[in-house]
Design a protein around this motif. Structure first.
Motif: not given
Length: 946
Positions: A204-216
Motif C-alpha cells: 500500500g506504500l510502494h506502487t507496483p507499476d514502475c516496478l513492473a516496467i523495470t522487472a520486465a
C-alpha cells in the motif's frame, strides 16, 4: 530463381531446446524442428557448417555453433546451469534500494525475475515461441499484467472470487511495459514473445507499476530475446517544489506531478504523466532527473546480464534481401512521389494499395529483371546441375563423386528474381516511409501541403444534440470527435476495484471509442481495446485539473468521445471536444484545455537535410506511422495537464524535448483561439434535461432518522416524493437528486421536518391530532414528529375530557412550552388562544414592561415565527448563475417576516437563513420567495437546481 528470404530459423542449441549426443554435438532435424526452413538451391553453403549424413534412412544435419563461447548448458559441479542458479542484487533507486532476484522462480522460462521494493513484490517472466511466426511489420510482443488481490490480503468483491479479465488500470500498466520495450526489439525477429507480470505482495506504500516496467526490462535482458539494451522505468513526483524519484503513495497525495519515465542508459524511450498546469521547464527538469535514475538502474542491470544472462538468438533474425529495396524503388519510385502528394487520406491510401499490388505482382509472380543486366551480351556458360534422383550419401572430406555432377553448356540469360510476398510488403512500407520523410525534409512540405509548424483547419459546433446535457462536434483536418457530456448523481460514479481496502469511486471519467468506420474500414465491434482505454485515460487526465471541486459542483460527470473521422491525433481531438462539451453542459471549468500531437524526423541528414532533427506539429496518421516520435501534449496557454511520448527509434534527448514542448505550446495557443470561435458556442448553463441536485446540512446524529431501520424511511421518502436519489454522509450532508423542482422541494421539506430541533416558544399551525388519550392529545407538528398537548393546555376552561373540544383529525395551532432531555415535546393550545394572551398580558403589565411588549407581539396573527432549529439550518446549493438569497429585495424580506411558517420565523433567524442558503439560477430566471402552506419555498419558471 526464388531468392533466399528465409535463411535458417531455429533457436540456438541450448540444453532445454535440443537433444545432445554423447560427443556433445547438437543435432537438430530441420524438417521436424523448423517447417519454415528452406534449403538453398545454390551449391554454396552459408556461414553455418551443414554436414549431410545418412543415418537410419533419415537425413540429419549437424549445425555448428557460430559463437565460440560455451553454451548456457554448461553446468556447475552440482549439475545446475549457471544462469539457473539463484542470484540477487540490490540496485539503488532514489533514496532506497530495490532487490532483484533471479533463479528462484520460473526457471523454465527464458527469463524470470522478482523485484522487491519495501514489501511490494512483482514477479515477471519472459517466454518465446520455438517456431517463428509469419513475418510482419509489427513485432509479436504480448504483455499481461495482473494485480492479485491476495497480494493485499483481499479477495475480489465480485461473484467470481477469481481474477479474470484485466481491469482498466491493469491494461494501462500493460501499455507502460510494452511501449518502451518494443523499440529495443530488432527488425526481423518474429518469435512470439510473451511477458507476464504479477503483483505478489503489495504494502500500500510502494506502487507496483514502475516496478513492473523495470522487472520486465530486466527479464528481457536476461532472456534469449535479442533486444538491443536493458530498459528500466521510474516515477517522478513533485512535492513542495522538490522532485522525488519513486515517491510513495502518501507522497503522491501532495504531488503536483505524476511522471512515469522509461528508457535505456543512453536515451529516453517513453514518458507519460499528468500535472497541475505544470510549466514546460519544470517538466524538463523532472525528465532529466528521471533519466539519470534510469541510467543508474540500467548500468546495474548490464552487470547482472553479464553475470547471469543467456546468449541472444541473433541467428533467428531474418531481414529482407538488401537488393529488394533497390528493386522496389526502381519499380515504384516515380509513382510513389506522385501518390504521396495526394492531400486526402482515403484517395492516397487507395492509390498506395494499388501501387503496392503492382509491385507485389512484379516481384513475386512475373519476376523482376534488373535494369543493369538487360544490356549484357548473352554468353554460353556452364551450369552445375545436381542429380536429384540419387540417394543422399555421406560425403567424405576431400572426395567428390563425379558421377553425380554433370556439366551442361547453356546460354546465359537474365535471371528472373522472385521474392516472397511478405518481404515485398515490408520493404514497400519502409520505402514509402523513406519517401515521405525525404519529401518533408527536402521540400519542407508535408503530404497535405502544410509546413512543419502549421496546424490543420479547425471547426467546432456545440449543442448539436438537443436531449444531451452537453455536446460538441470538434473537427481538425480529417480528424473528428463527437464529445457528449452526461451529468448525474453519485450513483452514476464509476466504481474501481483495486488492491486497497476501499473501492474507489470516480466522479469524472472519459470513455473513448474508435469504431472502424472512422477510418473507412470494416472491423469488429466489442469490448474497448487497449488503445481505446489508453487514449481515453490520457484525455480524461488532461481535462481533470480544469474541473471544479465537488463542493462547488456536486455532479458526477461522464464524457463520451466517439471518433467519427480519424487521421491522426484523435486523443487530442477528444481533449478539445471534451473541454467544449463540458462548457456546453454548464460545468464551471477553470479554463479551456487543448491538446496537440507532435512528430519527429530525427536523422534528417539521411534524407537530404543538415542532420538537425525536424519537429512536426499536429501530425497526421501517415506522419505518425512514418515518423520517429509521437508526443502528445495537453494543457492551457500557461501550463501542461497531460503528456505522453512514444519513441520509435533509439531515443530522444532533452534538447529535442525542449524544442518539441515549446513548439507544442505555440500550437496549443492557436487551437485554444480557434476553439473560442465555435459556432454555435457552448451554452455554459445547465440543460433543462439535467437532473437537479440540492445539498443540505443536518445534525450528524439526525442522519439515522432519514435512513430509518434498514433504509425503510429513506426508501419511503424516495417513493413518496419521486426523487431520483437521496445520498447521506456521516458528517450530516444530505444530497437530493430529482428531475423536477416540485419533487425536490417536497423531499426537502420532509427531511427538514424529520431532522428539525424544536425549541421552546416555537409555534406550529394547522397541526393534525393523531391520537386522543385520557390525559391529552398527541399532535403531529411535522411528518414523523409528535408532541403531547395535555388536557389542561387544550382550553382556558376546565375540561373533563379532551373529546369535549377536539377529535382525531382536527387541526389546531400549538406552541412548544417544554422539551425534555429525551427530545419529547410538550405542547399548548391554550397559550395561543386570545383569552390566554389577554390574561398573560395583564399579568405582565404588573411585572416587566418589556415582557409585556414581547407577549403582545407574539399574540398578533401577523407576528413573525421562529424557524425551528437553528442547528438544522440548510446549506442549499442550486446551480445556474450565482444569485444569493441575501440579494433579494427588502420588500421580499418584509413579506417573509409576515408569512406564517411551520415552526415560525424570527427576523434574526431569517437573516441566518439568508446567510446560509445560496441559490444558483441563470440570469434570465427570477427567484420568487413565497409562503406555501406556511413554508418558505424557492420557485421560478423552469428553475433548475444544481
Amino acid at each position: 530463381m526464388l531468392a533466399n528470404t528465409c535463411g535458417l530459423h531455429f533457436r540456438p542449441c541450448y540444453s532445454h531446446a535440443a537433444d545432445f549426443s554423447h560427443s556433445g554435438t547438437c543435432q537438430i532435424s530441420l524438417s521436424s524442428y523448423c517447417p519454415r526452413f528452406h534449403a538453398f538451391t545454390k551449391p554454396k553453403l552459408s556461414s553455418l557448417s551443414l554436414l549431410r549424413s545418412k543415418k537410419n534412412g533419415k537425413s540429419l544435419v549437424t549445425r555448428a555453433l557460430t559463437n565460440s563461447a560455451e553454451p548456457d548448458s554448461v553446468a556447475a559441479s552440482d549439475g545446475i546451469p549457471s544462469s539457473l542458479r539463484p542470484f540477487s542484487v540490490k540496485i539503488p533507486v532514489g533514496d532506497r534500494h530495490i532487490l532483484v532476484e533471479t533463479g528462484h522462480m520460473g526457471r523454465q522460462a527464458s527469463g524470470a525475475v522478482t523485484v522487491t521494493d519495501g514489501e511490494t513484490i512483482v514477479y515477471t517472466s519472459v517466454c518465446l515461441a520455438d517456431i517463428p511466426s509469419e513475418p510482419s511489420d509489427f513485432f509479436p510482443l504480448f504483455v499481461n499484467y495482473q494485480e492479485r488481490f491476495s497480494a493485499a490480503g483481499r479477495t475480489s468483491g465480485g461473484f467470481f472470487k477469481r481474477e479474470g479479465r484485466a481491469r482498466d488500470h491493469e491494461v494501462l500498466i500493460c501499455r507502460l511495459i510494452d511501449r518502451p520495450l518494443r523499440p529495443t526489439m530488432p527488425k526481423g525477429f518474429y518469435h512470439e514473445t510473451q511477458i507476464l507480470s504479477w503483483v505478489l505482495s503489495y504494502d500500500g506504500l510502494h506502487t507496483p507499476d514502475c516496478l513492473a516496467i523495470t522487472a520486465a526490462g530486466i527479464a528481457v535482458a536476461l532472456s534469449e530475446v535479442p533486444n538491443s539494451k536493458a530498459v528500466a522505468g521510474v516515477r517522478i513526483g513533485l512535492v513542495n517544489d522538490k522532485f522525488i524519484v519513486n515517491p510513495t503513495t502518501k507522497e503522491m497525495e501532495d504531488s503536483e506531478l505524476d511522471l512515469v519515465l522509461a528508457g535505456t542508459d543512453s536515451a529516453i524511450l517513453m514518458i507519460e504523466g499528468y500535472g497541475n498546469f505544470l510549466p514546460e521547464e519544470m517538466l524538463l527538469q523532472a525528465v532529466e532527473i528521471g533519466q539519470n535514475a534510469v541510467i543508474a538502474i540500467c548500468k546495474e542491470v548490464d552487470a547482472l546480464v553479464r553475470e547471469r544472462g543467456k546468449p541472444k538468438m541473433l541467428d533467428a533474425i531474418k531481414l529482407p534481401p538488401p537488393q529488394l529495396y533497390e528493386h522496389v524503388e526502381e519499380i515504384a519510385g516515380k509513382e510513389l512521389e506522385k501518390v504521396l502528394q495526394i492531400k486526402s487520406k482515403i484517395p492516397r491510401r487507395k492509390a498506395l494499395l494499388s501501387l503496392e499490388e503492382k509491385v507485389i505482382s512484379i516481384l513475386t509472380e512475373e519476376g523482376y529483371v534488373s535494369l543493369d543486366t538487360t544490356s549484357e551480351v548473352l554468353e554460353p556458360i556452364p551450369d552445375l546441375v545436381e542429380d536429384e534422383d540419387e540417394d543422399d550419401e555421406v560425403v567424405v572430406d576431400g572426395e567428390v563423386d563425379e558421377g553425380d555432377v554433370h556439366i551442361k553448356p547453356t546460354t546465359r540469360r537474365p535471371i528472373l528474381t522472385l521474392f516472397s510476398v511478405v518481404d515485398v510488403k515490408l520493404v514497400f512500407k519502409e520505402v514509402t516511409s523513406n519517401f515521405l520523410r525525404r519529401r518533408i525534409v527536402e521540400g519542407g512540405i508535408r503530404s497535405d501541403g502544410r509546413t512543419p509548424v502549421e496546424i490543420r483547419p479547425i471547426n467546432s459546433r456545440c449543442g448539436l444534440l438537443p436531449r444531451a446535457h452537453g455536446s460538441t462536434l470538434f473537427t481538425r483536418g480529417e480528424t473528428q470527435s463527437l464529445a457528449v457530456v452526461t451529468l448525474g448523481d453519485k450513483q452514476m460514479a464509476q466504481r474501481v476495484d483495486n488492491l486497497v481496502d476501499a473501492d474507489e469511486l470516480k466522479r469524472f471519467y472519459l470513455q473513448y471509442s474508435f469504431p472502424p468506420s472512422c477510418v473507412g474500414e470494416v472491423g469488429r465491434i466489442g469490448a474497448p481495446s487497449r488503445r481505446e482505454i489508453g487514449h481515453g485515460t490520457l484525455a480524461e487526465r488532461a481535462l481533470e485539473p480544469s474541473l471544479p471541486a465537488e463542493d462547488d459542483f456536486p455532479y458526477t460527470i461522464r464524457v463520451e468521445s466517439t471518433i467519427t473521422e480519424s487521421n491522426g491525433s484523435s486523443s487530442m481531438a477528444s481533449v478539445c471536444g471534451g473541454s467544449l462539451a463540458l462548457q456546453d453542459a454548464g460545468v464551471p471549468i477553470k479554463c479551456p484545455i487543448a491538446g496537440i500531437a507532435m512528430g519527429l524526423v530525427n536523422d534528417t541528414k539521411e534524407f537530404g537535410g543538415d542532420g538537425t532533427p525536424l519537429i512536426l506539429s499536429d501530425i497526421t496518421g501517415s506522419e505518425d506511422a512514418s515518423g520517429d516520435m509521437d508526443f502528445k501534449v495537453a494543457g492551457n496557454e500557461t501550463g501542461i495537464t497531460a503528456f505522453q511520448m512514444d519513441i520509435k527509434v533509439g531515443g530522444i534527448t532533452i534538447p529535442i524535448m525542449r524544442e518539441a514542448l515549446l513548439q507544442a505550446k505555440d500550437g496549443r495557443k492557436h487551437i485554444l483561439a480557434e476553439m473560442l470561435k465555435s459556432s454555435p458556442p457552448p451554452s455554459k448553463r445547465l440543460s433543462q434535461y439535467a437532473p437537479l441536485i440540492h445539498i443540505m446540512k443536518v445534525l450528524p446524529e439526525k442522519i439515522n432518522l432519514i435512513i430509518g431501520s434498514g433504509g425503510k424511511k429513506v426508501k419511503s421518502i424516495i417513493e413518496e416524493t419521486r426523487v431520483e436519489a437521496i445520498d447521506t454522509q456521516d458528517d450530516g450532508t444530505v444530497k437530493i437528486t430529482a428531475n423536477d423542482l416540485s419533487s425536490l422541494e417536497k423531499c426537502k421539506a420532509i427531511i427538514s421536518n424529520l431532522t428539525m430541533v424544536p425549541t421552546i416558544g416555537d409555534i406550529y399551525r394547522n397541526c393534525e391530532i393523531k391520537t386522543i388519550a385520557a390525559y391529552g392529545v398527541f399532535v403531529e407538528i411535522a411528518p414523523g414528529r409528535e408532541g403531547l398537548c395535555h388536557i389542561s393546555e387544550l382550553s382556558s376552561d376546565w375540561l373533563a375530557k379532551a373529546e369535549d373540544v377536539v377529535k382525531v383529525g382536527d387541526k389546531i395551532d400549538v406552541k412548544v412550552i417544554e422539551v425534555n432531555e429525551k427530545g419529547q415535546l410538550r405542547l399548548s393550545r391554550r397559550a395561543l388562544l386570545p383569552e390566554a394572551d389577554q390574561d398573560s398580558s395583564s399579568k405582565d403589565n404588573t411585572g416587566n414592561p418589556s415582557r409585556n411588549k414581547a407577549a403582545m407581539q407574539k399574540g398578533s396573527d401577523k407576528s413573525t415565527s421562529k424557524i425551528a432549529g437553528k442547528e438544522n439550518m440548510e446549506q442549499s446549493n442550486v446551480q445556474k448563475g450565482v444569485v444569493a438569497a441575501s440579494g433579494s429585495s427588502s420588500e421580499d424580506a418584509a413579506k417573509l417576516q409576515k408569512n406564517k411558517r411551520i415552526g415560525g420565523t424570527s427576523a434574526s433567524q431569517l437573516e441566518n437563513y439568508q446567510g446560509q442558503q445560496k441559490l444558483w439560477f441563470s440570469p434570465i430566471e427570477s427567484l420568487i420567495l413565497m409562503s406555501r402552506n406556511g413554508a418558505v419555498a424557492g420557485e421560478k419558471q423552469g428553475a433548475r437546481h444544481w
